[in-house]
Design a protein around this motif. Structure first.
Motif, short mmCIF file in Angstrom:
data_model
loop_
_atom_site.label_atom_id
_atom_site.label_comp_id
_atom_site.label_asym_id
_atom_site.label_seq_id
_atom_site.Cartn_x
_atom_site.Cartn_y
_atom_site.Cartn_z
N PRO A 102 -12.28 3.82 2.22
CA PRO A 102 -11.28 4.80 2.69
C PRO A 102 -9.91 4.47 2.12
CG PRO A 102 -12.58 3.91 4.51
CD PRO A 102 -12.89 3.07 3.33
N ALA A 103 -9.08 5.49 1.96
CA ALA A 103 -7.74 5.27 1.39
C ALA A 103 -6.96 4.24 2.19
CB ALA A 103 -6.98 6.60 1.33
N ALA A 104 -7.12 4.24 3.51
CA ALA A 104 -6.36 3.32 4.36
C ALA A 104 -6.63 1.86 4.02
CB ALA A 104 -6.67 3.58 5.83
N ALA A 105 -7.79 1.57 3.43
CA ALA A 105 -8.13 0.18 3.11
C ALA A 105 -7.19 -0.39 2.05
CB ALA A 105 -9.58 0.10 2.63
N PHE A 106 -6.53 0.46 1.28
CA PHE A 106 -5.62 -0.02 0.24
C PHE A 106 -4.25 -0.41 0.80
CE2 PHE A 106 -8.54 2.56 -2.38
CZ PHE A 106 -8.82 1.66 -3.39
N GLY A 107 -3.99 -0.15 2.08
CA GLY A 107 -2.68 -0.40 2.64
C GLY A 107 -2.14 -1.80 2.41
N PRO A 108 -2.90 -2.87 2.71
CA PRO A 108 -2.37 -4.22 2.51
C PRO A 108 -1.99 -4.50 1.06
CG PRO A 108 -4.27 -4.28 3.96
CD PRO A 108 -4.19 -2.88 3.43
N THR A 121 -2.33 -0.31 -7.09
CA THR A 121 -2.75 0.32 -5.83
C THR A 121 -2.15 1.72 -5.71
OG1 THR A 121 -2.82 -1.87 -4.81
CG2 THR A 121 -2.86 0.03 -3.35
N ALA A 122 -0.87 1.86 -6.01
CA ALA A 122 -0.26 3.18 -5.97
C ALA A 122 -0.92 4.12 -6.97
CB ALA A 122 1.24 3.07 -6.24
N TRP A 123 -1.24 3.58 -8.14
CA TRP A 123 -1.93 4.39 -9.16
C TRP A 123 -3.30 4.81 -8.65
CZ3 TRP A 123 -6.25 2.61 -12.26
CH2 TRP A 123 -6.62 3.50 -13.26
N ALA A 124 -4.02 3.91 -7.98
CA ALA A 124 -5.34 4.25 -7.44
C ALA A 124 -5.26 5.36 -6.42
CB ALA A 124 -5.98 3.00 -6.83
N LEU A 125 -4.16 5.42 -5.68
CA LEU A 125 -4.02 6.44 -4.64
C LEU A 125 -3.74 7.82 -5.22
CD1 LEU A 125 -1.98 4.42 -2.00
CD2 LEU A 125 -4.41 4.99 -1.94
N GLN A 126 -3.31 7.90 -6.48
CA GLN A 126 -3.03 9.20 -7.09
C GLN A 126 -4.28 10.06 -7.14
OE1 GLN A 126 -0.75 9.16 -10.75
NE2 GLN A 126 0.26 7.26 -10.18
N ARG A 127 -5.43 9.44 -7.36
CA ARG A 127 -6.67 10.22 -7.49
C ARG A 127 -7.20 10.67 -6.12
NH1 ARG A 127 -11.44 7.01 -7.43
NH2 ARG A 127 -12.30 8.18 -9.18
N ARG A 128 -6.60 10.17 -5.04
CA ARG A 128 -7.09 10.50 -3.70
C ARG A 128 -6.28 11.61 -3.06
NH1 ARG A 128 -10.46 6.18 -1.51
NH2 ARG A 128 -10.92 4.78 -3.25
N GLY A 129 -5.09 11.90 -3.61
CA GLY A 129 -4.30 13.02 -3.13
C GLY A 129 -4.04 12.99 -1.65
N ALA A 130 -4.27 14.13 -1.00
CA ALA A 130 -3.96 14.28 0.43
C ALA A 130 -4.78 13.34 1.30
CB ALA A 130 -4.19 15.72 0.86
N LYS A 131 -5.88 12.80 0.79
CA LYS A 131 -6.67 11.87 1.58
C LYS A 131 -5.91 10.57 1.84
CE LYS A 131 -11.15 13.58 -0.08
NZ LYS A 131 -12.39 13.25 -0.80
N ALA A 132 -4.85 10.32 1.08
CA ALA A 132 -4.07 9.09 1.25
C ALA A 132 -2.78 9.33 2.02
CB ALA A 132 -3.76 8.49 -0.12
N LEU A 133 -2.65 10.47 2.69
CA LEU A 133 -1.41 10.76 3.43
C LEU A 133 -1.10 9.69 4.48
CD1 LEU A 133 -1.46 14.63 4.01
CD2 LEU A 133 0.42 13.29 3.04
N CYS A 134 -2.12 9.04 4.99
CA CYS A 134 -1.88 8.01 6.01
C CYS A 134 -1.07 6.85 5.47
CB CYS A 134 -3.21 7.50 6.56
SG CYS A 134 -4.30 6.76 5.31
N LEU A 135 -1.00 6.71 4.13
CA LEU A 135 -0.29 5.60 3.53
C LEU A 135 1.12 5.96 3.05
CD1 LEU A 135 -3.16 3.87 1.50
CD2 LEU A 135 -2.09 3.11 3.62
N VAL A 136 1.56 7.18 3.36
CA VAL A 136 2.92 7.57 2.97
C VAL A 136 3.98 6.60 3.48
CG1 VAL A 136 4.70 9.34 3.27
CG2 VAL A 136 2.40 10.01 2.58
N PRO A 137 3.92 6.15 4.75
CA PRO A 137 4.94 5.18 5.21
C PRO A 137 4.96 3.90 4.40
CG PRO A 137 3.77 6.14 7.08
CD PRO A 137 3.03 6.57 5.85
N ALA A 138 3.82 3.49 3.84
CA ALA A 138 3.79 2.28 3.02
C ALA A 138 4.21 2.56 1.58
CB ALA A 138 2.38 1.68 3.03
N LEU A 139 4.03 3.81 1.12
CA LEU A 139 4.41 4.16 -0.24
C LEU A 139 5.90 4.41 -0.40
CD1 LEU A 139 1.49 6.54 -1.26
CD2 LEU A 139 2.21 4.54 -2.56
N LEU A 140 6.52 5.00 0.61
CA LEU A 140 7.94 5.37 0.49
C LEU A 140 8.83 4.17 0.13
CD1 LEU A 140 8.31 7.97 3.36
CD2 LEU A 140 8.57 8.39 0.91
N PRO A 141 8.66 2.99 0.75
CA PRO A 141 9.53 1.87 0.37
C PRO A 141 9.36 1.45 -1.09
CG PRO A 141 8.46 1.44 2.48
CD PRO A 141 7.82 2.66 1.91
#
Length: 456
Positions: A102-108, A121-141
């Motif tokens: 799951p996308a959330a597993a990439f959070g750490p 990790t950020a690059w890997a999330l590009q292919r997941r699109g909206a499925k990775a919305l849960c990680l927006v708080p970790a991506l913004l910083p």
């Protein structure tokens, strides 16, 4: 030993006694067995991933690691940080990005101390699109990360999550204490997600102020030409807008206008990304240049660049402005075309892709000697030359060209430099009158500006 045997089996090496290779069903059974081993199979597969002489191709090992999923996440994260070479890093990135988790597993991993891991990790999330919305708080910083590559990858990931990311990006712009770099990154991501429509009134006002400041003393810059454009002998921008049926002109810098044209010309997305807006330059040495697809001809099956269409447009425009030119050119310079209209008549139209249908005699503004389609090397000119050796072939090409007098590539920008104004030759000596604008076509009035971050 059992895992090593499975690896050899998948690689069609044969059994331990060196007998005949295993069959395809046996290989597939071995794959499933190796995946079922989970964490136990990860270290041997990682060793294969970096070994060009191992019993298995690296991409097969990477695919198996992807399928193993969560047990491979931690070891691959460590492998990214410790990759001994660029090749090893590329292979580890490919395996990591496609992990079946799951996308959330990439959070750490987004908080990993090594920038290479955060970027991947950020690059890997590009292919997941909206499925990775849960990680927006970790991506913004990461938009404020000290590493440039991390910032770029984080912005790329956020841009794939529209429209759900618009709200968090707007809040990031308004959060007290946010750094200027983070706010800039959030603004670029907003523009890429939804264009001007994604910006609130405060951001639109800020962008307009910045444009006004930078346009005040802007010096023209050469434009990398990659699509057709028009040149009209006039400084009356309002008349140009009316002639092309354009509306809602938005003042921009020349740099932003060129950036929009290049962005739209390469738009790969479906819809109206390439035909919604047009960049109209200020008067440049008395000529106004129009970049983009202003007419509904853009929706024709032939792309609107057929000879009769071009000649009709140039004739109509020249009747209004006295002189109207159209130039065609591709990024690589392998195609050149031009059309000159004067007082309602076409005096010359040439297209290297369709020279048999040229209209009018050769014009003094054209290159001396053979036209692009007329360059013909003598038979046997390149006998004995290895075409796969690019450097040797290019040297031979230039030598034969000089000996035979065959002209080199003659792009449309060179013709424009003689006939009107070349976008590729703009600079401090170019006389500028008026303002650059982006204006909407009929498609733009229906669909708005296409999304995308542009250079100001």
């Amino acid at each position: 030993m059992e895992i090593q045997r499975l690896i050899r089996l998948i690689g069609l090496i044969g059994d331990e006694a060196g007998d005949t290779p295993f069959t395809a069903p046996e290989r597939e059974t071995a794959r499933r067995a190796l995946i079922d081993r989970g964490a136990e199979a990860v270290p041997p597969l990682l060793a294969v991933l970096w070994d060009d002489h191992g019993p298995l191709e690296w991409f097969e090992a990477a695919w198996l690691l992807r399928r193993i999923g969560a047990p491979a996440l931690g070891p691959l994260t460590a492998a990214l940080a410790a990759a001994p070479s660029h090749v090893a890093l590329v292979r580890a990135r490919w395996a990591f990005a496609g992990l079946d988790v799951p996308a959330a597993a990439f959070g750490p991993a987004l908080r990993h101390p090594h920038p290479r891991v955060r970027e991947t990790t950020a690059w890997a999330l590009q292919r997941r699109g909206a499925k990775a919305l849960c990680l927006v708080p970790a991506l913004l910083p990461l938009l404020d990360d000290p590493d440039h590559g991390v910032r770029v990858s984080a912005g790329g990931a956020l841009r794939t999550m529209s429209p759900g990311v618009v709200g968090p990006l707007r809040r990031a712009r308004r959060t007290p204490g946010s750094s200027a770099r983070l706010r800039r990154g959030a603004l670029a991501a907003l523009a890429a997600v939804g264009g001007p429509a994604a910006l609130d009134e405060r951001d639109i006002a800020a962008v307009r102020r910045l444009i006004a400041v930078r346009a005040r003393d802007e010096v023209p810059e050469p434009i990398r030409v990659c699509a057709p454009w028009f040149a009209l002998r006039t400084a009356d921008q309002d008349a140009v807008l009316a002639a092309f049926g354009l509306s809602a002109p938005e003042p921009v810098t020349m740099r932003l206008g060129a950036s929009a044209w290049q962005h739209d010309a390469h738009a790969a997305r479906p819809g109206h990304g390439a035909c919604s807006r047009v960049y109209v330059s200020p008067a440049l040495d008395g000529w106004t240049l129009v970049f983009g697809s202003p007419f509904q001809d853009a929706h024709r099956a032939d792309g609107g660049i057929s000879g009769p269409v071009i000649r009709r447009r140039c004739a109509e425009l020249s009747r209004r402005f006295g002189e109207a030119h159209w130039y065609g050119m591709r990024c690589a310079g392998e195609w050149a075309a031009w059309c000159f209209g004067e007082r309602g008549a076409i005096v010359r139209h040439y297209d290297a892709a369709d020279p048999e249908r040229a209209s009018g005699p050769p014009h003094p503004w054209e290159p001396p000697g053979p036209l692009p389609h007329e360059a013909d090397f003598p038979q046997g000119s390149f006998d004995g030359i290895d075409a796969s050796d690019a450097e040797a072939f290019l040297a031979s090409y230039e030598e034969v060209r000089r000996e035979t007098g065959i002209p080199g590539p003659y792009p449309a920008t060179d013709v424009a430099a003689r006939a009107s104004v070349s976008p590729a030759a703009l600079g401090p000596r170019t006389r500028v009158t008026g303002r650059a604008v982006l204006a909407l076509t009929a498609c733009g009035r229906a669909h708005g500006h296409p999304p995308g971050a542009l250079r100001i």
